[in-house]
Scaffold this motif. Structure first.
Motif, PDB file in Angstrom:
ATOM      1  N   LEU A 183       1.928   2.595  -3.446  1.00 20.55           N
ATOM      2  CA  LEU A 183       1.055   3.006  -4.577  1.00 20.55           C
ATOM      3  C   LEU A 183       1.007   4.318  -4.476  1.00 20.55           C
ATOM      4  O   LEU A 183       0.934   5.155  -3.617  1.00 20.55           O
TER       5      LEU A 183
ATOM      6  N   GLN B  19      -2.345   5.453  -9.239  1.00 23.16           N
ATOM      7  CA  GLN B  19      -2.596   4.065  -9.119  1.00 23.16           C
ATOM      8  C   GLN B  19      -3.766   3.725  -8.350  1.00 23.16           C
ATOM      9  O   GLN B  19      -5.085   2.828  -8.452  1.00 23.16           O
ATOM     10  N   LEU B  20      -3.901   4.619  -7.145  1.00 18.32           N
ATOM     11  CA  LEU B  20      -5.127   4.328  -6.201  1.00 18.32           C
ATOM     12  C   LEU B  20      -6.326   4.833  -6.886  1.00 18.32           C
ATOM     13  O   LEU B  20      -7.592   4.258  -6.719  1.00 18.32           O
ATOM     14  N   ARG B  21      -6.370   5.879  -7.969  1.00 19.50           N
ATOM     15  CA  ARG B  21      -7.556   6.221  -8.627  1.00 19.50           C
ATOM     16  C   ARG B  21      -8.215   5.284  -9.487  1.00 19.50           C
ATOM     17  O   ARG B  21      -9.174   4.971  -9.773  1.00 19.50           O
ATOM     18  N   ASP B  22      -7.139   4.738 -10.224  1.00 19.42           N
ATOM     19  CA  ASP B  22      -7.252   3.692 -11.270  1.00 19.42           C
ATOM     20  C   ASP B  22      -8.159   2.417 -10.460  1.00 19.42           C
ATOM     21  O   ASP B  22      -8.887   1.753 -11.197  1.00 19.42           O
ATOM     22  N   LYS B  23      -7.606   2.085  -9.233  1.00 20.34           N
ATOM     23  CA  LYS B  23      -7.738   0.933  -8.753  1.00 20.34           C
ATOM     24  C   LYS B  23      -8.853   0.755  -7.821  1.00 20.34           C
ATOM     25  O   LYS B  23      -9.892  -0.157  -7.599  1.00 20.34           O
ATOM     26  N   TYR B  24      -9.430   1.920  -7.178  1.00 21.94           N
ATOM     27  CA  TYR B  24     -10.315   2.041  -6.357  1.00 21.94           C
ATOM     28  C   TYR B  24     -11.112   3.463  -6.464  1.00 21.94           C
ATOM     29  O   TYR B  24     -10.878   4.337  -6.732  1.00 21.94           O
TER      30      TYR B  24
ATOM     31  N   ASP C 168     -11.398  -4.854  -0.800  1.00 25.56           N
ATOM     32  CA  ASP C 168     -10.185  -5.442  -1.579  1.00 25.56           C
ATOM     33  C   ASP C 168      -9.923  -6.668  -0.939  1.00 25.56           C
ATOM     34  O   ASP C 168      -8.939  -6.606  -0.071  1.00 25.56           O
TER      35      ASP C 168
ATOM     36  N   TRP D 213       0.846  -1.200  -0.030  1.00 25.11           N
ATOM     37  CA  TRP D 213       0.041   0.018   0.055  1.00 25.11           C
ATOM     38  C   TRP D 213       0.857   1.294  -0.037  1.00 25.11           C
ATOM     39  O   TRP D 213       0.505   2.323  -0.658  1.00 25.11           O
TER      40      TRP D 213
ATOM     41  N   SER E 254     -14.914   0.533  -0.173  1.00 20.64           N
ATOM     42  CA  SER E 254     -14.953  -0.505  -0.987  1.00 20.64           C
ATOM     43  C   SER E 254     -14.024  -1.681  -0.287  1.00 20.64           C
ATOM     44  O   SER E 254     -13.388  -1.312   0.650  1.00 20.64           O
TER      45      SER E 254
END
Length: 682
Positions: free
Chosen positions: A111, A115-120, A127, A108, A125
């Motif tokens: 990141l 990358q955080l915006r793309d993933k979450y 994971d 974590w 949420s």
């Protein structure tokens, strides 16, 4: 054998209880997981929201990373937080926090914000085994940064489930044990009668004593088995009795079938089939003995309204009471039958004279005027009766019944609640009706009908409109009055075609009126059957568009009874016509209904006072008072009022003095064809 049955039953019961217990525990664990996730998610959502709000000012004032970290250190109180990070809007990580939760961070801290915006997604949420809170710091439209909190979900959830199992498992085991014990005791109790029944069967087998009976009845299937054993033992002694009972049932069924075949299932009176056969025998006897047979045919006046208003169940009960009541008015030997619906036939024996026929008919008519009490309702009906003699039909069965039917309809036409004796001229009337019914379609097709126009004037005597009235002069039938052919057209289903023809002719001739008077208004009549026609409004709209007719020049008239017979549908149609610009007039007002409450619920522009009130002006105080009251009421309701049948200056002056706006009658003009009306303008 019993031990063998008892063992598998006990095993199956134990397995069932265990399966239910395991299933309940599994469902409870699943529900616990869901509730735990919801609770943790809400807690972390609230915590992250508070932290992001506290970070807004610090980031805006560009404070040191240490102060930002101080905010994140609040997370020390939460044992399940793995990681937290604060990121600037440009993507720079401002500070981070390693939480108390044990285990791998999972990368974590490496990141980037991108990358955080793309993933979450923003918000909450999950994971894998982690609960993620990814929040905007500041206004979402102008974010100052982002907050990420990673919370361990899997490990605390496992601990929570384990604690739950530790708490509930002893209770479940106790419940299972109690259930098994109760089941064992219950099986012993239930199977005890079966053991006793086995001993009893063994005793009967040895002693051959069929008078023995089981002491214990048992429960459920065991009780049924006991009853069957008793029945088998009674077989010999009861067989003869059963045969006698079976024979009696066959006789009862035969009588019931004969009754169903010959009697009406509702009223219990002879039905049509039985009555016709009886009448056939009586006609043959009367013809052979040169005697005569009299027949009464009657139906109930107002029965349809009772059926529609109170329902068919009440209507059926009324028919039963009518049959019972009329049977009391007949002589011994007379036969009453329900023909169908609300129609009844009465066969009068011994060739009664005219006095006896009149006496019986009067008793029926007067007797049925009394109220019937049905389901706490007081209902009133009348009867219209037709009387015929067999000699008038040359003892022909179908013609005999038809003659009585014709006489009954003559009673209806002459006002109902009376009796009529068949005479030969009625047959000629019936033939004329058939000729008229057959000629209507040809008259429509070949334009044999004519439209006459009767003027309507205002208080100053100026013509303000016309009523379109249909006339018919046929080469074979001569002049046929609307009062004669309109009811026939309604009965034969041709009234809608006549209405359509009249509309077409009026819309074609309307421009000639408008050319002389742009404000003229021509009215047309609609029947109850027209109102029931679902395509009526569409047809009017189409024809008005086709002939380019202005709605302001058109008025539709409908009688009070026709309007109220189809209240909801009429309201819908006339409301749509009013929206187009047409006006609506209620004809024959005051002649059919005693309640005025409906006037507040209908789409209406004009009330037309019926001719019977106008005729009695100056002769009947009640008619004069009623007419004045109708005019006053219409004015208060802001309705136009039109008086029909004005034939004298005295009538016109009185109506005008009372506030009547429109007058119509022979005093101002008789109905005339278009060319005669237009000639008055020249």
């Amino acid at each position: 054998m019993l031990k063998t049955i008892k063992t598998p039953l006990t095993v199956l019961t134990i397995l069932a209880i265990l399966c239910v217990s395991v299933f309940t525990i599994v469902i409870s664990i699943k529900e616990h997981e869901n509730l735990y996730r919801e609770s943790v998610t809400k807690d972390l959502d609230g915590l992250s929201e508070n932290l992001s709000n506290d970070l807004v000012t610090l980031i805006a004032n560009e404070t040191s990373d240490f102060e930002l970290l101080t905010v994140l250190l609040r997370l020390d109180r939460y044992a399940n937080v793995k990681y937290a990070g604060v990121y600037a809007e440009q993507g720079t990580k401002l500070t981070s926090y390693i939480g108390n939760a044990q285990g791998d961070l999972g990368g974590w801290e490496k990141l980037t914000l991108t990358q955080l915006r793309d993933k979450y997604p923003l918000g909450m949420s999950i994971d894998k085994a982690n609960l993620i809170a990814f929040k905007v710091i500041g206004d979402k439209r102008l974010p100052q940064g982002y907050l990420l909190i990673v919370n361990d979900l899997d490990k605390p959830l496992s601990i929570s489930k384990r604690n739950m199992l530790v708490n509930i498992l002893p209770l479940v085991l106790i419940a299972v044990f109690v259930s098994l014990l109760l089941t064992y005791l219950l099986l012993n109790k239930l199977l005890k009668p079966l053991i006793q029944l086995s001993h009893f069967a063994n005793s009967v087998r040895k002693t051959k004593d069929y008078s023995l009976r089981p002491e214990s009845k048992g429960y459920f299937e065991i009780a049924k088995l006991t009853a069957n054993i008793e029945a088998m033992m009674d077989t010999t002694s009861e067989q003869l009795e059963k045969n006698k009972e079976y024979t009696r049932q066959l006789l009862d069924q035969q009588k019931a079938m004969e009754r169903l075949a010959n009697f009406d299932s509702l009223t219990g009176l002879p039905n049509r089939q039985f009555f016709v056969e009886t009448l056939r025998v009586e006609l043959a006897r009367a013809k052979r003995e040169k005697s005569d047979v009299a027949l009464l045919f009657f139906d109930l006046d107002g029965f349809k309204n009772i059926n529609d208003s109170f329902g068919h169940e009440v209507g059926d009960k009324l028919l039963v009471q009518v049959g019972q009541k009329v049977r009391g008015y007949l002589r011994d030997g007379d036969v009453i039958s329900r023909l169908g619906g609300d129609e009844f036939l009465v066969l009068l024996h011994n060739n009664p004279d005219q006095y006896v026929l009149a006496n019986i008919a009067d008793r029926i008519i007067n007797g049925l005027k009394d109220s019937f009490e049905i389901d706490e309702w007081k209902l009133s009906v009348g009867a219209s009766i037709g009387i015929a003699r067999a000699s008038e039909s040359n003892f022909n069965l179908s013609e005999f019944i038809s003659n009585a039917d014709l006489a009954m309809y003559r009673s209806k036409l002459e006002g109902r609640g009376k009796y009529t004796v068949f005479v030969g001229s009625m047959m000629e009337d019936a033939k004329r009706k058939m000729q008229i019914a057959g000629a209507i379609e040809d008259a429509i097709r070949n334009n044999h009908f004519k439209v006459y126009y009767q003027p309507k004037v205002n208080a100053d005597g100026h013509t303000m409109g016309y009523e379109a009235l249909i006339r018919w002069i046929d080469e074979d039938l001569g002049f046929v009055s609307p009062a004669e052919f309109i009811p026939i057209a309604e009965q034969s289903g041709k009234i809608s075609a006549i209405t359509s023809w009249v509309m077409t002719r009026v819309f074609t001739e309307l421009p000639d009126f408008v050319k002389e008077n742009p404000n003229i208004k021509v009215s047309m009549n609609l029947s109850a059957i027209d109102i029931k026609n679902k395509s009526l409004f569409t047809e009017i709209q189409t024809k008005m568009s086709q002939y380019q007719v202005a709605a302001e020049n058109i008025e539709f008239e409908v009688t009070e009874s026709a309007y109220l017979e189809n209240f909801e549908q009429a309201n819908q149609v006339f409301s749509n016509l009013q929206k187009m610009g047409c006006t609506i007039a209620l004809d024959d007002f005051g002649t059919g209904y005693s309640s005025l409450a409906y006037l507040t619920q209908i789409s209406l522009d004009t009330l037309k006072i019926d001719k019977q009130f106008v005729d009695n002006l100056g002769h009947s105080d009640s008619s004069t008072l009623i007419t004045s009251a109708i005019i006053d009421m219409a004015n208060r309701l802001e309705l136009q009022i039109c008086a029909e049948g004005v034939e004298t200056r005295e009538q016109a002056d009185f109506l005008i003095s009372q506030g009547c706006q429109q007058l119509q009658g022979y005093f101002f003009g008789r109905p005339a064809p278009l060319e005669d009306v237009l000639s008055k303008y020249n």
